[in-house]
Design an enzyme around this catalytic site. Structure first.
Site, PDB file in Angstrom:
ATOM      1  N   HIS A 309       0.835  -1.027   0.022  1.00 57.66           N
ATOM      2  CA  HIS A 309      -0.186  -0.234  -0.090  1.00 57.66           C
ATOM      3  C   HIS A 309       1.002   1.358   0.132  1.00 57.66           C
ATOM      4  O   HIS A 309       1.681   1.279   0.505  1.00 57.66           O
ATOM      5  CB  HIS A 309      -1.191   0.192   1.266  1.00 57.66           C
ATOM      6  CG  HIS A 309      -1.863   0.811   1.564  1.00 57.66           C
ATOM      7  ND1 HIS A 309      -1.831   2.604   1.713  1.00 57.66           N
ATOM      8  CD2 HIS A 309      -3.412   0.671   0.742  1.00 57.66           C
ATOM      9  CE1 HIS A 309      -3.136   2.979   1.298  1.00 57.66           C
ATOM     10  NE2 HIS A 309      -4.190   1.794   0.799  1.00 57.66           N
ATOM     11  N   ASP A 366      -7.817  -5.017   0.124  1.00 54.68           N
ATOM     12  CA  ASP A 366      -8.651  -5.102  -1.016  1.00 54.68           C
ATOM     13  C   ASP A 366      -8.385  -6.288  -1.107  1.00 54.68           C
ATOM     14  O   ASP A 366      -8.546  -7.755  -1.919  1.00 54.68           O
ATOM     15  CB  ASP A 366      -7.927  -4.585  -2.581  1.00 54.68           C
ATOM     16  CG  ASP A 366      -8.448  -3.158  -2.455  1.00 54.68           C
ATOM     17  OD1 ASP A 366      -9.798  -3.275  -2.470  1.00 54.68           O
ATOM     18  OD2 ASP A 366      -7.628  -2.938  -2.920  1.00 54.68           O
TER      19      ASP A 366
HETATM   20  N1  CMC Z   1       3.930  -8.287  -5.066  1.00 54.09           N
HETATM   21  C1  CMC Z   1       4.598  -8.312  -5.429  1.00 54.09           C
HETATM   22  N2  CMC Z   1       6.127  -6.905  -5.066  1.00 54.09           N
HETATM   23  C2  CMC Z   1       5.192  -5.848  -4.692  1.00 54.09           C
HETATM   24  C3  CMC Z   1       4.018  -6.127  -4.599  1.00 54.09           C
HETATM   25  C4  CMC Z   1       3.515  -7.194  -4.387  1.00 54.09           C
HETATM   26  N3  CMC Z   1       2.129  -6.890  -4.297  1.00 54.09           N
HETATM   27  N4  CMC Z   1       3.848  -4.373  -4.115  1.00 54.09           N
HETATM   28  C5  CMC Z   1       4.553  -3.707  -4.013  1.00 54.09           C
HETATM   29  N5  CMC Z   1       6.107  -4.744  -4.597  1.00 54.09           N
HETATM   30  C6  CMC Z   1       7.525  -5.009  -4.885  1.00 54.09           C
HETATM   31  C7  CMC Z   1       7.820  -3.655  -5.800  1.00 54.09           C
HETATM   32  O1  CMC Z   1       8.408  -4.068  -7.316  1.00 54.09           O
HETATM   33  C8  CMC Z   1       9.136  -2.774  -5.537  1.00 54.09           C
HETATM   34  O2  CMC Z   1      10.250  -3.985  -5.675  1.00 54.09           O
HETATM   35  P1  CMC Z   1      11.376  -4.016  -5.713  1.00 54.09           P
HETATM   36  O3  CMC Z   1      11.751  -2.647  -3.964  1.00 54.09           O
HETATM   37  O4  CMC Z   1      12.428  -4.702  -5.329  1.00 54.09           O
HETATM   38  O5  CMC Z   1      11.655  -2.825  -6.546  1.00 54.09           O
HETATM   39  C9  CMC Z   1       8.825  -2.780  -3.831  1.00 54.09           C
HETATM   40  O6  CMC Z   1       8.072  -3.404  -3.860  1.00 54.09           O
HETATM   41  C10 CMC Z   1       8.270  -1.776  -3.702  1.00 54.09           C
HETATM   42  O7  CMC Z   1       6.722  -1.387  -4.398  1.00 54.09           O
HETATM   43  P2  CMC Z   1       6.137  -0.105  -5.339  1.00 54.09           P
HETATM   44  O8  CMC Z   1       5.349  -0.271  -6.089  1.00 54.09           O
HETATM   45  O9  CMC Z   1       7.345   0.964  -5.061  1.00 54.09           O
HETATM   46  O10 CMC Z   1       5.748   0.449  -3.334  1.00 54.09           O
HETATM   47  P3  CMC Z   1       4.404   1.752  -3.763  1.00 54.09           P
HETATM   48  O11 CMC Z   1       4.366   1.485  -2.051  1.00 54.09           O
HETATM   49  O12 CMC Z   1       4.471   3.112  -5.042  1.00 54.09           O
HETATM   50  O13 CMC Z   1       3.357   0.567  -4.428  1.00 54.09           O
HETATM   51  C11 CMC Z   1       1.135  -0.583  -4.787  1.00 54.09           C
HETATM   52  C12 CMC Z   1       2.258   0.199  -3.653  1.00 54.09           C
HETATM   53  C13 CMC Z   1      -0.107  -1.027  -3.873  1.00 54.09           C
HETATM   54  C14 CMC Z   1       1.078   0.283  -5.471  1.00 54.09           C
HETATM   55  C15 CMC Z   1       1.830  -1.842  -4.544  1.00 54.09           C
HETATM   56  O14 CMC Z   1       2.257  -2.509  -2.766  1.00 54.09           O
HETATM   57  C16 CMC Z   1       1.152  -2.877  -5.530  1.00 54.09           C
HETATM   58  O15 CMC Z   1       1.322  -2.865  -6.754  1.00 54.09           O
HETATM   59  N6  CMC Z   1       0.509  -3.610  -4.811  1.00 54.09           N
HETATM   60  C17 CMC Z   1      -0.336  -4.616  -5.142  1.00 54.09           C
HETATM   61  C18 CMC Z   1      -2.270  -3.754  -6.045  1.00 54.09           C
HETATM   62  C19 CMC Z   1      -3.112  -3.154  -4.793  1.00 54.09           C
HETATM   63  O16 CMC Z   1      -3.297  -4.871  -3.745  1.00 54.09           O
HETATM   64  N7  CMC Z   1      -3.231  -2.570  -4.918  1.00 54.09           N
HETATM   65  C20 CMC Z   1      -4.553  -1.581  -3.629  1.00 54.09           C
HETATM   66  C21 CMC Z   1      -3.484  -0.734  -3.619  1.00 54.09           C
HETATM   67  S1  CMC Z   1      -4.817  -0.441  -1.223  1.00 54.09           S
HETATM   68  C22 CMC Z   1      -6.272   0.368  -2.489  1.00 54.09           C
HETATM   69  C23 CMC Z   1      -6.736   1.434  -1.335  1.00 54.09           C
HETATM   70  O17 CMC Z   1      -6.438   1.791  -0.622  1.00 54.09           O
HETATM   71  O18 CMC Z   1      -7.613   2.219  -2.430  1.00 54.09           O
END
Ligand code: CMC
Length: 431
Positions: A309, A366
């Site tokens: 998240h 989610d």
């Molecule tokens: N599965 C595998 N790897 C992940 C995941 C995941 N779900 N989420 C983050 N990572 C990894 C990502 O690849 C990165 O790795 P590295 O450091 O090796 O490059 C690291 O963790 C940091 O990821 P990020 O995308 O920079 O993290 P963020 O905080 O910017 O992104 C996120 C948050 C929600 C977009 C992401 O965790 C994600 O895509 N999750 C899956 C989709 C999801 O469940 N979305 C719903 C969010 S809640 C909605 C709401 O509250 O409205």
């Protein structure tokens, strides 16, 4: 005017050899921010913050989130307590009015909401004009916008109060009718003898041939889901509602825009992705271990949907509540859920895996919400509509707070222009 968040502290900015003092503001949970509202006037500078990820666009007394510690409060009340002990209508009152209602206020509010659930009959024609396979989300956005054509009175405190009642009361009817339209079934009218979640379930699942018997466990689970989704401070759709409302557009138009913002897969669409992931794992007969290994592989596009998240770097408190609710609903319905079993296995593996621990990736709201919706029979294309139903009270509260803020201004961000500099027009035949 000295605002309630101003402190005596300042921070110094040194730019082009000159020093500027920027006031520091502080909220009630000690969040601090630099007040840059006079920055341009004093220095000619603006700030650059794509996606506003570091920008406090308002002060707000509605919702507090501490993502590091996994805390979510509505008006100071922990989400876990509200989810367990409150109802969606009571929580809506809390968000909108700032305090929990007295017994008399709650009874009066519930009665008023119950008596405003019908849609004008002309809406039958409105729905009928849309294609039969129309996705329910744009249908609800259009219908909420269209409500403003039925209620065109001038904006007064009383008309805003009525609009709030209409939005909360009619949205379940709009949502259920959008669904009925999408499957070609007759609309079911609201039933004033049913409570808020039961009335919605009845309009979704009854037909003229067969009554749907509302299971109280299902109704309670739905009500709790609405509470958990009711507000989440300045996210994309809420900021949209505030931005549209800041031009003094009415509440119907502002919330219709918020529903459209929520429709995007980066915002409201993640629980659908979780269900698709769980179904795909089941279909392939893949083990949870193998899937988690693929999700960790940087060369593989697979991700563990429902994990991670932007704000929560700890267990999302909403996910904790939902995990228990999932088990309760599946048990009460006497059915088994392969999706729930896979989800729990994935969670167990990921929470003990270095990759997820290091990156502070935990289940978000989610991860389990889709599994409950599926268990109670809500189809996947209605998931975001359900999110909008819960978020309605938060959007209303945020819109009201903005409009009542004496310092409220129309939203108008700036930009760093990167296009061509001045050049002369060349007629088409000379290019
Ligand atoms: N599965 C595998 N790897 C992940 C995941 C995941 N779900 N989420 C983050 N990572 C990894 C990502 O690849 C990165 O790795 P590295 O450091 O090796 O490059 C690291 O963790 C940091 O990821 P990020 O995308 O920079 O993290 P963020 O905080 O910017 O992104 C996120 C948050 C929600 C977009 C992401 O965790 C994600 O895509 N999750 C899956 C989709 C999801 O469940 N979305 C719903 C969010 S809640 C909605 C709401 O509250 O409205």
């Amino acid at each position: 005017m000295k605002s309630d968040i101003m402190t005596d502290q300042t921070s110094k900015l040194i730019h082009d050899g000159s020093e500027y003092e920027l006031p520091v503001v502080r909220g009630s949970e000690n969040e601090t921010a630099l007040d840059i509202s006079k920055l341009r006037a004093k220095t000619g500078l603006i700030t650059y913050d794509p996606g506003y990820a570091n920008t406090g666009s308002c002060k707000s007394a509605i919702t507090f989130i501490n993502g590091e510690e996994g805390i979510l409060h509505y008006r100071g009340y922990p989400i876990e307590q509200l989810a367990e002990r409150s109802t969606f209508l009571e929580t809506s009152w809390l968000l909108i009015h700032g305090e929990l209602p007295t017994r008399e206020e709650l009874d009066g509010f519930t009665e008023t909401i119950t008596r405003h659930t019908m849609l004008h009959e002309n809406f039958r024609g409105f729905f009928g004009a849309l294609p039969k396979n129309a996705h329910p989300m744009p249908v609800t956005a259009a219908t909420v916008g269209a409500l403003s054509t039925f209620y065109q009175e001038a904006e007064t405190e009383e008309s805003i109060r009525q609009t709030i009642v209409r939005l909360l009361a009619k949205f379940p009817t709009i949502a259920a009718w959008a669904y009925k339209h999408s499957i070609g079934q007759p609309f079911i009218y609201p039933n004033n003898n049913l409570d808020y979640p039961s009335n919605f379930l009845n309009m979704m699942f009854s037909t003229p041939c067969e009554d749907y018997e509302v299971d109280p466990v299902v109704a309670r689970a739905l009500d709790m889901l609405l509470i958990l989704h009711a507000d989440h401070e300045q996210n994309c759709s809420t900021s949209t509602v505030r931005m549209v409302g800041s031009s003094q557009a009415n509440l119907y138009a502002s919330i219709s825009a918020g529903i459209s913002a929520l429709w995007g897969r980066l915002h409201g669409g993640a629980n659908q992705k979780v269900i698709e992931m769980l179904d795909a794992i089941a279909e392939r007969g893949e083990s949870a271990e193998d899937f988690v290994a693929r999700a960790k592989d940087r060369d593989n596009p697979a991700r563990l949907m429902g994990f991670g998240h932007r704000v929560y770097k700890n267990y999302d408190p909403r996910a904790k509540v939902l995990k228990q609710a999932c088990t309760d609903v599946v048990e009460a319905l006497g059915s088994s859920s392969q999706q729930l079993e896979i989800a729990m296995k994935l969670e167990e593996i990921a929470l003990n895996d270095e990759f997820f621990i290091e990156r502070r990736l935990f289940p978000n709201v989610d991860f389990y919400s889709g599994v409950i919706y599926k268990a109670i029979g809500i189809p996947v294309n209605m998931f975001t509509v359900m999110f909008a139903m819960g978020r309605m009270s938060g959007w209303i509260a945020q819109w009201l707070e903005m409009r009542r803020d004496p310092n409220f201004r129309i939203g108008r961000p700036r930009q760093v222009y990167t296009g061509p500099t001045r050049r002369d027009y060349v007629p088409v035949d000379q290019r």
